[in-house]
Design an enzyme around this catalytic site. Structure first.
Site, PDB file in Angstrom:
ATOM      1  CE  LYS A  97      -3.951  -2.260   0.524  1.00 48.17           C
ATOM      2  NZ  LYS A  97      -3.426  -3.640   0.530  1.00 48.17           N
ATOM      3  CE  LYS A 376       0.880  20.983 -42.260  1.00 46.27           C
ATOM      4  NZ  LYS A 376       0.380  19.685 -42.750  1.00 46.27           N
ATOM      5  CG  ASP A 402      -1.468  10.480 -37.762  1.00 48.55           C
ATOM      6  OD1 ASP A 402      -1.614  10.468 -38.998  1.00 48.55           O
ATOM      7  OD2 ASP A 402      -1.685  11.495 -37.066  1.00 48.55           O
ATOM      8  CB  ILE A 403      -5.107   8.063 -39.190  1.00 43.38           C
ATOM      9  CG1 ILE A 403      -6.398   7.396 -39.701  1.00 43.38           C
ATOM     10  CG2 ILE A 403      -5.186   9.571 -39.242  1.00 43.38           C
ATOM     11  CD1 ILE A 403      -7.601   7.657 -38.814  1.00 43.38           C
ATOM     12  CB  ILE A 405      -8.377  10.098 -43.622  1.00 47.11           C
ATOM     13  CG1 ILE A 405      -8.319   9.766 -42.125  1.00 47.11           C
ATOM     14  CG2 ILE A 405      -9.788  10.539 -44.007  1.00 47.11           C
ATOM     15  CD1 ILE A 405      -8.743  10.906 -41.221  1.00 47.11           C
ATOM     16  CB  SER A 409      -1.099  14.553 -45.558  1.00 50.39           C
ATOM     17  OG  SER A 409      -1.458  13.368 -44.857  1.00 50.39           O
TER      18      SER A 409
END
Length: 479
Positions: A97, A376, A402-403, A405, A409
Site C-alpha cells: 500500500k 510541411k 498516423d492515420i 484517411i 498528405s
C-alpha cells in the site's frame, strides 16, 4: 517471464484463483507452535509450512509488508527468507500500500531488483508520477487500491454521489497509467455492487479481491460480479483463519475446488450456445487489443460527429498526439509499428509533419535507423530544404504516418522525398480508414501497410463492451 504470463501460467498449472497471504501476525500463530520458543523461529516455521502446503494450490502469494515491518529488523530478515522459499513459478504480490511519491523510485528498486517480487500494491493518491517508477520495470506489475471493504470508508469512497463515486473515478483514471498486463486493481469484495461496477468499467483488468471473508461476504456472488467473461481475472484471498487452523491444506484444497466449481457454473451459464470453447479470452487473438483499449481510455479514439481535416464528417475521431505524454502506451504503439517495419527493406525512416514526427523518431531509435522528414512548408530563406536530415541519393525510405484517411498528405510527403532523389515504396500507418484508400495509394505507386483498420478497432471495442448499441449502430451504418 512478465507478471501477467506468470500469473496466467500459475492459474493454469494449479487450476486455482487463490491468493495466499503470508502474514506473520503473532496473534494468529497456530497453537501447535510452542509459545515459549523463539517467536521469530515459530513465525518462520509457520510461513514455511504455509508455502509448502499451498504450493500446488495457489496462483499467487501476498506477503503484507506491515506485518514484517512491525517485527523490526528481524522482520525484514524473515521477509527475505519467506520470499526465497516461494516457488519461482508462482508470482509474489507485495502488499505494501505504498503511497509516497518521494520514495517511489528507491522503493521500486528495492522490491523489484533486490527482493525480486513480481507486483506491489499502491495507493492512488500520488497520481501517475507516483506509479511511473514502478511501471518502468516491464516485467513487473502494480495493483492500485481503488476501493476498500471498510464500512466507514464509504463516506470518502462514495463521494460526491453514489451514482458517480470517487472509487470509479480512480478506476477510470488509473487505467490510463499502464497496460492491463502491468496495472491491476484492488477492490473490496463485500460491496458486490462496487465490484460489479468496477468489472464493467475495467473488463480487461485483473482484480484482487479484499475483505471477502468478513461478515456478509459471499463467494458465489463475488465470483459472479468479479470474474472476467473468460472465467478468470479475479484473485480470491484465502482466509487467515484457514491458514492458522488445523488441516490447512485440506481446507485450502476444498476452497479451491469450490471456486473452480462456481467458475465452471458461471462460465457455462454465460455461454450462449452448446459449442465447447477453450478456457481462454478469445479477445487475445488480436495482438493489439490492450493497445486499442488504452488508446480509447486515453481519449485518443472518440466517437460522435467529427469534422476531419478533409472536411468530411465521420462518426469517430482519432487523435494520437496525446500518446507521447504516456510513455507506456507510446512504447506499445511503437512496437506495433515495428512489427511491420521489421519485415520491410529500407535505409531510413521518414515521418510526415507534424503528428508522426515523434513516432518516426521513436522508431529510428528503436530500430537503429536514421530519420529524415519532408518539410510541411518549404523555407523561403536559408538552405530552402525540402527534406530535413542527412541522406544519400538513391536510398530507400519508408514513410510512417498516423492515420490514412484520404492519403493526400502522406503521398505529398512521399513525392517530396522522391523529388530529392530518394526511393519510396512503403508507407506504414497506424490506422487505415479503409474505403479503398489503400488502393488509391497503390495507384500512385506505393505499398500501404496498416497496424489496424477502423473496422478492427470497432470490433475490438464492441467485444470489450466499450461501445453502446446506439454507437455501434451508427458506426456500422456509416462505415
Amino acid at each position: 517471464m512478465d507478471f501477467a504470463d506468470k500469473l496466467a501460467s500459475a492459474i493454469e498449472h494449479n487450476q486455482s484463483l487463490l491468493c495466499v497471504g503470508l502474514d506473520p501476525d503473532p496473534n494468529l500463530l497456530p497453537e501447535c507452535y510452542d509459545q515459549s520458543d523463539d517467536l521469530y523461529a515459530n513465525l518462520w516455521a509457520w510461513m514455511q509450512g504455509i508455502i509448502t502446503q499451498t504450493a500446488t494450490l495457489a496462483c499467487a502469494y501476498k506477503p503484507t509488508l506491515g506485518f514484517y515491518e512491525a517485527l523490526g529488523v528481524e522482520g525484514f530478515v524473515l521477509l527475505e527468507k519467506v520470499l526465497t522459499a516461494i516457488p519461482s513459478a508462482i508470482p509474489v504480490i507485495l502488499d505494501a500500500k505504498h503511497g509516497d511519491p518521494a520514495t517511489s523510485a528507491v522503493f521500486a528498486r528495492q522490491i523489484f531488483e533486490v527482493w525480486g517480487v513480481d507486483a506491489v500494491t499502491l495507493m492512488p493518491y500520488g497520481g501517475q508520477d507516483h506509479t511511473a517508477p514502478f511501471l518502468t520495470y516491464p516485467t513487473k506489475a502494480v495493483f492500485i487500491l481503488c476501493q476498500t471493504p471498510d464500512f466507514s470508508a464509504a463516506v470518502i469512497q462514495d463521494y460526491p454521489l453514489p451514482e458517480n463515486p470517487l472509487y470509479l473515478h480512480i478506476v477510470r483514471e488509473v487505467k490510463t497509467w499502464g497496460s492491463p498486463e502491468q496495472l491491476a486493481l484492488e477492490i473490496g469484495a463485500t460491496r458486490l455492487d462496487a465490484l460489479a461496477r468496477v468489472r464493467e468499467l475495467a473488463p480487461e483488468r485483473v482484480i484482487l479481491a479484499r475483505g471477502l471473508w468478513r461478515e456478509g461476504g459471499d463467494l458465489t456472488q463475488t465470483l459472479q460480479a468479479g470474474l472476467k467473461t473468460s472465467g478468470d481475472g479475479l484473485l480470491i484471498p484465502v482466509p487467515h483463519s484457514m491458514l492458522s487452523g488445523p488441516n490447512a491444506i485440506q481446507k485450502v484444497n476444498m476452497l479451491r475446488e469450490k471456486v473452480n466449481q462456481e467458475r465452471e457454473r458461471i462460465t457455462a451459464a454465460n455461454t450462449t450456445c452448446s459449442v465447447w470453447l477453450p478456457d481462454i479470452c478469445l479477445l487475445r487473438t488480436q495482438p493489439y487489443l490492450d493497445l486499442v483499449l488504452q488508446l480509447y481510455d486515453l481519449g485518443c479514439i472518440m466517437f460522435g460527429d467529427y469534422v476531419q481535416a478533409s472536411g468530411a464528417t465521420f462518426p469517430y475521431y482519432v487523435d494520437l498526439r496525446n500518446v507521447i505524454s504516456n510513455p507506456q502506451v507510446f512504447q506499445k504503439m511503437l512496437s506495433a509499428y515495428a512489427d511491420i517495419l521489421k519485415k520491410l527493406d529500407f535505409d531510413r525512416i521518414a515521418g510526415i509533419p507534424y503528428g508522426s514526427l515523434p513516432t518516426a523518431a521513436g522508431l529510428a531509435l528503436r530500430l537503429h535507423r536514421p530519420m529524415i522528414f519532408p518539410r510541411k512548408e518549404v523555407k523561403a530563406h536559408g538552405t530552402k530544404k525540402v527534406v530535413e536530415g542527412a541522406f544519400e541519393i538513391g536510398e530507400k525510405i519508408v514513410v510512417v504516418d498516423d492515420i490514412l484517411i484520404t492519403g493526400r498528405s502522406v503521398i505529398e510527403g512521399a513525392e517530396k522525398l522522391k523529388s530529392v532523389g530518394l526511393l519510396v515504396k512503403d508507407i506504414v500507418v497506424f490506422i487505415d480508414h479503409e474505403h479503398g484508400v489503400k488502393d488509391a495509394v497503390s495507384q500512385q505507386g506505393y505499398q500501404a501497410h496498416a497496424v489496424l483498420t477502423i473496422t478492427d478497432i470497432i470490433d475490438l471495442l464492441d467485444q470489450a463492451g466499450r461501445l453502446t448499441e446506439a454507437q455501434l449502430e451508427i458506426l456500422r451504418a456509416k462505415h
